[in-house]
Scaffold this motif. Sequence first.
Motif, mmCIF file in Angstrom:
data_model
loop_
_atom_site.group_PDB
_atom_site.id
_atom_site.type_symbol
_atom_site.label_atom_id
_atom_site.label_comp_id
_atom_site.label_asym_id
_atom_site.label_seq_id
_atom_site.Cartn_x
_atom_site.Cartn_y
_atom_site.Cartn_z
ATOM 1 N N PHE A 369 -48.570 -38.319 -34.696
ATOM 2 C CA PHE A 369 -47.610 -37.983 -33.651
ATOM 3 C C PHE A 369 -48.395 -37.471 -32.450
ATOM 4 O O PHE A 369 -49.018 -36.413 -32.505
ATOM 5 N N SER A 370 -48.377 -38.233 -31.390
ATOM 6 C CA SER A 370 -49.187 -37.882 -30.229
ATOM 7 C C SER A 370 -48.505 -38.380 -28.961
ATOM 8 O O SER A 370 -47.464 -39.055 -29.016
ATOM 9 N N ALA A 371 -49.081 -38.016 -27.803
ATOM 10 C CA ALA A 371 -48.564 -38.553 -26.541
ATOM 11 C C ALA A 371 -48.597 -40.069 -26.608
ATOM 12 O O ALA A 371 -49.581 -40.669 -27.049
ATOM 13 N N GLY A 372 -47.494 -40.689 -26.212
ATOM 14 C CA GLY A 372 -47.371 -42.133 -26.307
ATOM 15 C C GLY A 372 -46.561 -42.592 -27.509
ATOM 16 O O GLY A 372 -46.198 -43.771 -27.599
ATOM 17 N N TYR A 373 -46.261 -41.663 -28.443
ATOM 18 C CA TYR A 373 -45.477 -42.025 -29.628
ATOM 19 C C TYR A 373 -44.055 -42.406 -29.196
ATOM 20 O O TYR A 373 -43.404 -41.674 -28.453
ATOM 21 N N LYS A 374 -43.576 -43.525 -29.699
ATOM 22 C CA LYS A 374 -42.240 -44.012 -29.343
ATOM 23 C C LYS A 374 -41.323 -43.981 -30.563
ATOM 24 O O LYS A 374 -41.746 -44.311 -31.674
ATOM 25 N N SER A 375 -40.086 -43.599 -30.338
ATOM 26 C CA SER A 375 -39.107 -43.541 -31.425
ATOM 27 C C SER A 375 -37.703 -43.644 -30.848
ATOM 28 O O SER A 375 -37.529 -43.911 -29.659
ATOM 29 N N LYS A 376 -36.713 -43.408 -31.697
ATOM 30 C CA LYS A 376 -35.308 -43.465 -31.284
ATOM 31 C C LYS A 376 -34.760 -42.044 -31.235
ATOM 32 O O LYS A 376 -34.868 -41.284 -32.192
ATOM 33 N N LEU A 377 -34.171 -41.687 -30.092
ATOM 34 C CA LEU A 377 -33.586 -40.361 -29.889
ATOM 35 C C LEU A 377 -32.091 -40.387 -30.190
ATOM 36 O O LEU A 377 -31.372 -41.278 -29.728
ATOM 37 N N HIS A 378 -31.621 -39.385 -30.964
ATOM 38 C CA HIS A 378 -30.191 -39.184 -31.210
ATOM 39 C C HIS A 378 -29.840 -37.787 -30.728
ATOM 40 O O HIS A 378 -30.345 -36.796 -31.260
ATOM 41 N N ILE A 379 -28.985 -37.686 -29.707
ATOM 42 C CA ILE A 379 -28.524 -36.384 -29.217
ATOM 43 C C ILE A 379 -27.051 -36.499 -28.840
ATOM 44 O O ILE A 379 -26.676 -37.391 -28.082
ATOM 45 N N HIS A 380 -26.203 -35.653 -29.381
ATOM 46 C CA HIS A 380 -24.736 -35.757 -29.396
ATOM 47 C C HIS A 380 -24.351 -37.217 -29.610
ATOM 48 O O HIS A 380 -24.682 -37.795 -30.656
ATOM 49 N N SER A 381 -23.699 -37.900 -28.694
ATOM 50 C CA SER A 381 -23.316 -39.295 -28.949
ATOM 51 C C SER A 381 -24.261 -40.296 -28.279
ATOM 52 O O SER A 381 -23.939 -41.479 -28.173
ATOM 53 N N VAL A 382 -25.431 -39.814 -27.857
ATOM 54 C CA VAL A 382 -26.435 -40.680 -27.220
ATOM 55 C C VAL A 382 -27.409 -41.216 -28.256
ATOM 56 O O VAL A 382 -27.873 -40.482 -29.129
ATOM 57 N N VAL A 383 -27.720 -42.490 -28.148
ATOM 58 C CA VAL A 383 -28.826 -43.101 -28.896
ATOM 59 C C VAL A 383 -29.657 -43.866 -27.878
ATOM 60 O O VAL A 383 -29.143 -44.747 -27.185
ATOM 61 N N ASP A 384 -30.955 -43.522 -27.758
ATOM 62 C CA ASP A 384 -31.775 -44.160 -26.736
ATOM 63 C C ASP A 384 -33.231 -44.193 -27.189
ATOM 64 O O ASP A 384 -33.665 -43.375 -28.016
ATOM 65 N N ASP A 385 -33.981 -45.138 -26.645
ATOM 66 C CA ASP A 385 -35.424 -45.192 -26.894
ATOM 67 C C ASP A 385 -36.106 -44.074 -26.119
ATOM 68 O O ASP A 385 -35.706 -43.742 -24.994
ATOM 69 N N CYS A 386 -37.143 -43.488 -26.725
ATOM 70 C CA CYS A 386 -37.845 -42.409 -26.048
ATOM 71 C C CYS A 386 -39.343 -42.483 -26.328
ATOM 72 O O CYS A 386 -39.792 -43.168 -27.254
#
Length: 458
Positions: A369-386
């Motif tokens: 897990f480092s700078a540049g790591y990409k994943s999927k964000l889930h926050i309240h009803s938002v789902v987005d790439d981060c």
Amino acid sequence: MDRNEEDIQAGIQSLELDSQSNAVVSMEKVKRHLNVVFIGHVDAGKSTTGGQILFLSGQVDDRTIQKYEKEAKDRSCESWYMAYIMDTNEEERAKGKTVELGRAQFETENTRFTILDAPGHKDYVPEMISGASQADIGVLVISARKGEFETGFEKGGQTREHVQLAKTLGVAKLFVVVNKMDDPTVKWSKQRYDEIVAKMIPFLRSSGYNRQRDVQFLPLSGLVGTNMKSRVEISTCPWWTGPCLFEALDSVEVPLRDPNGPFRMPIIDKSKDMGTVVMGKIECGTIHEGDSLLVMPNNAHVNVMAIYCNENKVRHSDPGENVRVKLAGIEVEDILSGFVLSSIVNPIASVTEFNAQLQIIGLPDKALFSAGYKSKLHIHSVVDDCEIVALQRFDPTTNLPMRGQVHFAKNGDVVMCRIQVSNRICVERFANFPQLGRFTLRDSGKTIAVGKVTGLQI
């Protein structure tokens, strides 16, 4: 009786009915409303328990139950019939597992509940996250059947992930129901119940739940309804002296929301019904018919034309309620799930970057897990790439930030980081609005980190 007298009599009856109707509305309004999410490993009996609750509370009649019994028997799955009340689509009934987030209502003496029946299979964790993010309390369903509890609780089982996600997503109170106590392998065994409780307590504590304040254990049978609406008979379970499920749910205490705060309602769905309609749970503030509000992050000014709660049109609605709101000033296609209906005077922020405190809980094998790591964000009803932009590690013994920027983090580490998302999203600092400031990161089908928003890059 002449025509005039008939008209007068009809008018009196109409007034009496209106008076009774108003009395019902006022009685309903004194009842608080809570969202309860049913979570746990696949096949633990969540949908069956939810279906039994609806039957016992009078939401489903005997004729419907008989129809479901026949349908389940025709599929050679006799024990699934109660689950059919919650699992309404053909795929769920054919597979015998929940795929979509189920939703239904029932009432106890003092409380109106909305059931959120979350899928238990690991492939549908995003749907579980959607349910837990809307919930006030949780019911963790565990199977007492030999082997089933162990499968759900071992590493990779959904019991663990669901508990961690529930805590992260703001489910403050948890009822742990030990289901299938009537199974021939268990037979209401106190030894089996105690064994499960003893294994669950340390894990619940490590997940952030206080055993005395936040958690309550109950034995029951979702299939036949034992210890649900009424307490289990002493002849069936002589060692249980606690409440039944309905009593426990009705007496739970949850933090009060602020009806006078800035209005916040994350949008979970939308539709077109003689205008634009959005659906969601009010997290803060009160909404009134005629209000002028914003749809964020696109900063669209809208007017509230109508409010619906449980299919009833109401003039206003308070925090905690699930509502449908008809809006003027915006088209359906201009709204996405994850947008927020917000007050104009104190609008919610919209950002593409934010600062966060993050705990790493389950990185994929050999991943750093480092700078540049990409994943999927889930926050309240938002789902987005981060993407992680920068990291700073915390010392686990002092919980204080360590000096200097770090290059990577591993499982168990707590880090400060800056997160960049693909699209502009609405979030709040956790300290101000916890329900809009908690989030999870997922990668390769598993939850890798949980966190809270500490600052906004506006």
